[in-house]
Design a protein around this motif. Sequence first.
Motif, PDB file in Angstrom:
ATOM      1  N   SER A  39       9.265  14.647   9.039  1.00  0.00           N
ATOM      2  CA  SER A  39       8.494  14.205   9.977  1.00  0.00           C
ATOM      3  C   SER A  39       7.445  15.179  10.512  1.00  0.00           C
ATOM      4  O   SER A  39       7.727  16.267  11.326  1.00  0.00           O
ATOM      5  CB  SER A  39       9.354  13.679  11.043  1.00  0.00           C
ATOM      6  OG  SER A  39       8.583  12.954  11.989  1.00  0.00           O
ATOM      7  N   ASP A  40       6.096  14.860  10.458  1.00  0.00           N
ATOM      8  CA  ASP A  40       5.176  15.662  10.984  1.00  0.00           C
ATOM      9  C   ASP A  40       4.441  14.895  12.174  1.00  0.00           C
ATOM     10  O   ASP A  40       3.946  13.788  11.858  1.00  0.00           O
ATOM     11  CB  ASP A  40       4.111  15.849  10.038  1.00  0.00           C
ATOM     12  CG  ASP A  40       3.018  16.898  10.479  1.00  0.00           C
ATOM     13  OD1 ASP A  40       2.993  17.318  11.722  1.00  0.00           O
ATOM     14  OD2 ASP A  40       2.256  17.363   9.559  1.00  0.00           O
ATOM     15  N   GLU A  41       4.529  15.554  13.484  1.00  0.00           N
ATOM     16  CA  GLU A  41       3.980  14.618  14.551  1.00  0.00           C
ATOM     17  C   GLU A  41       2.309  14.475  14.321  1.00  0.00           C
ATOM     18  O   GLU A  41       1.789  13.416  14.956  1.00  0.00           O
ATOM     19  CB  GLU A  41       4.226  15.416  15.579  1.00  0.00           C
ATOM     20  CG  GLU A  41       5.587  15.328  16.229  1.00  0.00           C
ATOM     21  CD  GLU A  41       6.009  16.227  17.276  1.00  0.00           C
ATOM     22  OE1 GLU A  41       4.870  16.599  18.065  1.00  0.00           O
ATOM     23  OE2 GLU A  41       6.842  16.461  17.690  1.00  0.00           O
ATOM     24  N   ASN A  42       1.599  15.267  13.500  1.00  0.00           N
ATOM     25  CA  ASN A  42       0.110  15.114  13.547  1.00  0.00           C
ATOM     26  C   ASN A  42      -0.003  14.340  12.332  1.00  0.00           C
ATOM     27  O   ASN A  42      -1.315  13.890  12.067  1.00  0.00           O
ATOM     28  CB  ASN A  42      -0.222  16.549  13.184  1.00  0.00           C
ATOM     29  CG  ASN A  42      -0.147  17.386  14.371  1.00  0.00           C
ATOM     30  OD1 ASN A  42      -0.131  17.064  15.551  1.00  0.00           O
ATOM     31  ND2 ASN A  42       0.147  18.720  14.176  1.00  0.00           N
ATOM     32  N   ALA A  43       0.849  13.722  11.608  1.00  0.00           N
ATOM     33  CA  ALA A  43       0.490  12.814  10.374  1.00  0.00           C
ATOM     34  C   ALA A  43      -0.074  11.376  10.561  1.00  0.00           C
ATOM     35  O   ALA A  43       0.636  11.056  11.781  1.00  0.00           O
ATOM     36  CB  ALA A  43       1.755  13.020   9.439  1.00  0.00           C
ATOM     37  N   THR A  44      -0.817  10.888  10.052  1.00  0.00           N
ATOM     38  CA  THR A  44      -1.181   9.491  10.343  1.00  0.00           C
ATOM     39  C   THR A  44      -0.633   8.821   9.181  1.00  0.00           C
ATOM     40  O   THR A  44      -1.022   9.198   7.829  1.00  0.00           O
ATOM     41  CB  THR A  44      -2.516   9.252  10.160  1.00  0.00           C
ATOM     42  OG1 THR A  44      -3.053   9.932  11.227  1.00  0.00           O
ATOM     43  CG2 THR A  44      -3.002   7.864  10.392  1.00  0.00           C
ATOM     44  N   TRP A  45       0.592   8.200   9.210  1.00  0.00           N
ATOM     45  CA  TRP A  45       1.243   7.483   8.031  1.00  0.00           C
ATOM     46  C   TRP A  45       0.562   6.179   7.312  1.00  0.00           C
ATOM     47  O   TRP A  45       0.174   5.348   8.248  1.00  0.00           O
ATOM     48  CB  TRP A  45       2.796   7.290   8.364  1.00  0.00           C
ATOM     49  CG  TRP A  45       3.589   8.054   8.711  1.00  0.00           C
ATOM     50  CD1 TRP A  45       3.771   8.552   9.899  1.00  0.00           C
ATOM     51  CD2 TRP A  45       4.230   8.963   7.754  1.00  0.00           C
ATOM     52  NE1 TRP A  45       4.718   9.652   9.787  1.00  0.00           N
ATOM     53  CE2 TRP A  45       4.978  10.268   8.515  1.00  0.00           C
ATOM     54  CE3 TRP A  45       4.438   9.097   6.419  1.00  0.00           C
ATOM     55  CZ2 TRP A  45       5.733  11.110   8.047  1.00  0.00           C
ATOM     56  CZ3 TRP A  45       5.190  10.030   5.598  1.00  0.00           C
ATOM     57  CH2 TRP A  45       5.832  10.784   6.394  1.00  0.00           C
ATOM     58  N   ILE A  46       0.259   6.413   6.201  1.00  0.00           N
ATOM     59  CA  ILE A  46      -0.324   5.136   5.374  1.00  0.00           C
ATOM     60  C   ILE A  46       0.725   4.130   4.977  1.00  0.00           C
ATOM     61  O   ILE A  46       0.564   3.076   5.028  1.00  0.00           O
ATOM     62  CB  ILE A  46      -1.150   5.770   4.140  1.00  0.00           C
ATOM     63  CG1 ILE A  46      -2.444   6.899   4.656  1.00  0.00           C
ATOM     64  CG2 ILE A  46      -2.076   4.634   3.674  1.00  0.00           C
ATOM     65  CD1 ILE A  46      -3.144   6.287   5.752  1.00  0.00           C
ATOM     66  N   ALA A  47       1.661   4.689   4.313  1.00  0.00           N
ATOM     67  CA  ALA A  47       2.965   3.923   3.985  1.00  0.00           C
ATOM     68  C   ALA A  47       4.186   4.834   3.985  1.00  0.00           C
ATOM     69  O   ALA A  47       4.137   6.260   3.898  1.00  0.00           O
ATOM     70  CB  ALA A  47       2.664   3.627   2.460  1.00  0.00           C
TER      71      ALA A  47
END
Length: 143
Positions: free
Chosen positions: A72-80
Amino acid sequence: MATFDPLRDLEHFTTSFFDAGRRGPRQMPMDLYRVGDQYVLAADLPGIDPGSVDIDVDGQLLTIRAERTLVSDENATWIARERTGGSFLRQLTLGQGLDTERITASYDNGVLSVTIPISEKAKPRKIEITTANEPTSIESSVS
């Protein structure tokens, strides 16, 4: 170009809705088959660290536990995000005639293979019958 598939979207919604609140362990898909004098259990555990897999036998109950931890990356914007993390559990009641002392397991390409041998006592054997004149062999078979 994105296509609209209402059934796929409904399935995705219901799966994510009902699975998101799931707190208990998930089941792992498996196959169970017999080869010669042993049973083989093949369970799908992709993306699971083999060190997190725990297999134990208590009497006639075989239990397989595994844990998948997702990055889990707090800076990630999950697409799916369709892969689930958490614990997985499978329990099987073993029948009589199995050698629980010689169960082995291996993990290869995301598949856990558990080999359960049949005990020597449960295998077909010949029983010798003696008479007053001469010994005779009668073959017995167990199906």
